[in-house]
Scaffold this active site. Structure first.
Site, mmCIF file in Angstrom:
data_model
loop_
_atom_site.group_PDB
_atom_site.id
_atom_site.type_symbol
_atom_site.label_atom_id
_atom_site.label_comp_id
_atom_site.label_asym_id
_atom_site.label_seq_id
_atom_site.Cartn_x
_atom_site.Cartn_y
_atom_site.Cartn_z
ATOM 1 N N CYS A 171 17.669 -1.914 27.675
ATOM 2 C CA CYS A 171 16.773 -1.626 28.800
ATOM 3 C C CYS A 171 16.424 -2.942 29.499
ATOM 4 O O CYS A 171 17.252 -3.474 30.224
ATOM 5 C CB CYS A 171 15.558 -0.848 28.351
ATOM 6 N N SER A 172 15.247 -3.490 29.264
ATOM 7 C CA SER A 172 14.879 -4.694 30.016
ATOM 8 C C SER A 172 13.795 -5.484 29.298
ATOM 9 O O SER A 172 12.953 -6.092 29.942
ATOM 10 C CB SER A 172 14.379 -4.288 31.400
ATOM 11 N N CYS A 173 13.805 -5.483 27.960
ATOM 12 C CA CYS A 173 12.718 -6.132 27.216
ATOM 13 C C CYS A 173 12.726 -7.649 27.389
ATOM 14 O O CYS A 173 13.775 -8.270 27.407
ATOM 15 C CB CYS A 173 12.849 -5.827 25.731
ATOM 16 N N CYS A 221 18.581 -7.801 27.476
ATOM 17 C CA CYS A 221 18.300 -6.586 26.714
ATOM 18 C C CYS A 221 19.306 -5.564 27.232
ATOM 19 O O CYS A 221 19.138 -5.047 28.333
ATOM 20 C CB CYS A 221 16.867 -6.089 26.923
HETATM 21 FE FE FE Z 1 14.647 -3.545 26.620
#
Ligand code: FE
Length: 195
Positions: A106-108, A103
Site C-alpha cells: 500500500c503506502s506505509c 511499501c
Molecule cells: Fe503500506
C-alpha cells in the site's frame, strides 16, 4: 447483463467520505474523538523530524549507535513516536550500499519521522517497479548511482517502518546540527535522492 449500479456516477469525494464516516460511526467502530486526535497528530508528522534524527546521528556517535540498534527508541528519544512509528528500522547508506524504501502492499511510511507519504510513493507504478528495477526508477526520479554501489530495496511490512539515513554530504564539516538538519530532504529519507 449490465449492472445498473455501474451506470450511476459516483458521488463526489466529500459525500463518500461523509457516508463512510457515518456508516462506521453507526456501528461504533471509531471511538469518540479519534478522528480529531489523529488530525492533531498529523500536524506534527513531518519529514523535518526525520531530518532531525539524521542530523543528530551525524553529530553524535553514541546516538547513531542507539539509532542503528533500536530505531524506534532513538526516534522516541527526540519525541518522535506514535502510530506507524512503533517499529522503526534505520538503514544507513554507505559508499558501498544505497537503501531505498517502498511499501509494495500500500503506502506505509514511518509517520512520526517521515510524515504522510507523497503521492508518487503511493503510486502503483513506483510500488510495482522500484522493487524489480530500482536503478531505472531512481534515474527517473533524478538519482544516478555509480554502478559499483549496491542498491537495496526494503519493502515495508506490518512489523517495520524504515528510515533511510543518508550519508553526510562532503564539505559540511563545522556545520551546526540545525544547519545539517535543514539540508536533509524527505526524498533522501526515502532513498530516492542523496544529499
Ligand atoms: Fe503500506
Amino acid at each position: 447483463m449490465k449492472d445498473s449500479r455501474l451506470e450511476k456516477p459516483a458521488a463526489d469525494i466529500a459525500q463518500r467520505v461523509r457516508a463512510l464516516s457515518e456508516a462506521v460511526s453507526a456501528v461504533h467502530e471509531i471511538p469518540d474523538g479519534f478522528v480529531d486526535t489523529v488530525l492533531e497528530q498529523v500536524e506534527h508528522w513531518k519529514p523535518s523530524n526525520g531530518a532531525h534524527v539524521v542530523a543528530k546521528s551525524w553529530c553524535d556517535a553514541a546516538y547513531r549507535e542507539r539509532l542503528m540498534r533500536d530505531g524506534t527508541a532513538a526516534c522516541a528519544e527526540l519525541g518522535y513516536e506514535g502510530p506507524q512509528g512503533e517499529y522503526i528500522v534505520a538503514l544507513a547508506n554507505t559508499p558501498e550500499v544505497h537503501n531505498v524504501i517502498v511499501c509494495t502492499q500500500c503506502s506505509c511510511t514511518a509517520w512520526p519521522v517521515l510524515g504522510l507519504p507523497p503521492d508518487w510513493y503511493k503510486s502503483p507504478e513506483y510500488r510495482a517497479r522500484v522493487a524489480r528495477e530500482p536503478r531505472p526508477v531512481l534515474l527517473q526520479l533524478g538519482l544516478e548511482l555509480p554502478p559499483e554501489v549496491k542498491v537495496r530495496v526494503w519493502d515495508t511490512t506490518a512489523e517495520t517502518r524504515y528510515l533511510v539515513i543518508p550519508m553526510r554530504p562532503e564539505g559540511t564539516q563545522g556545520w551546526s546540527e540545525d544547519q545539517l538538519r535543514a539540508s536533509v530532504t524527505r526524498e533522501s529519507l526515502i532513498g530516492v535522492a542523496v544529499l
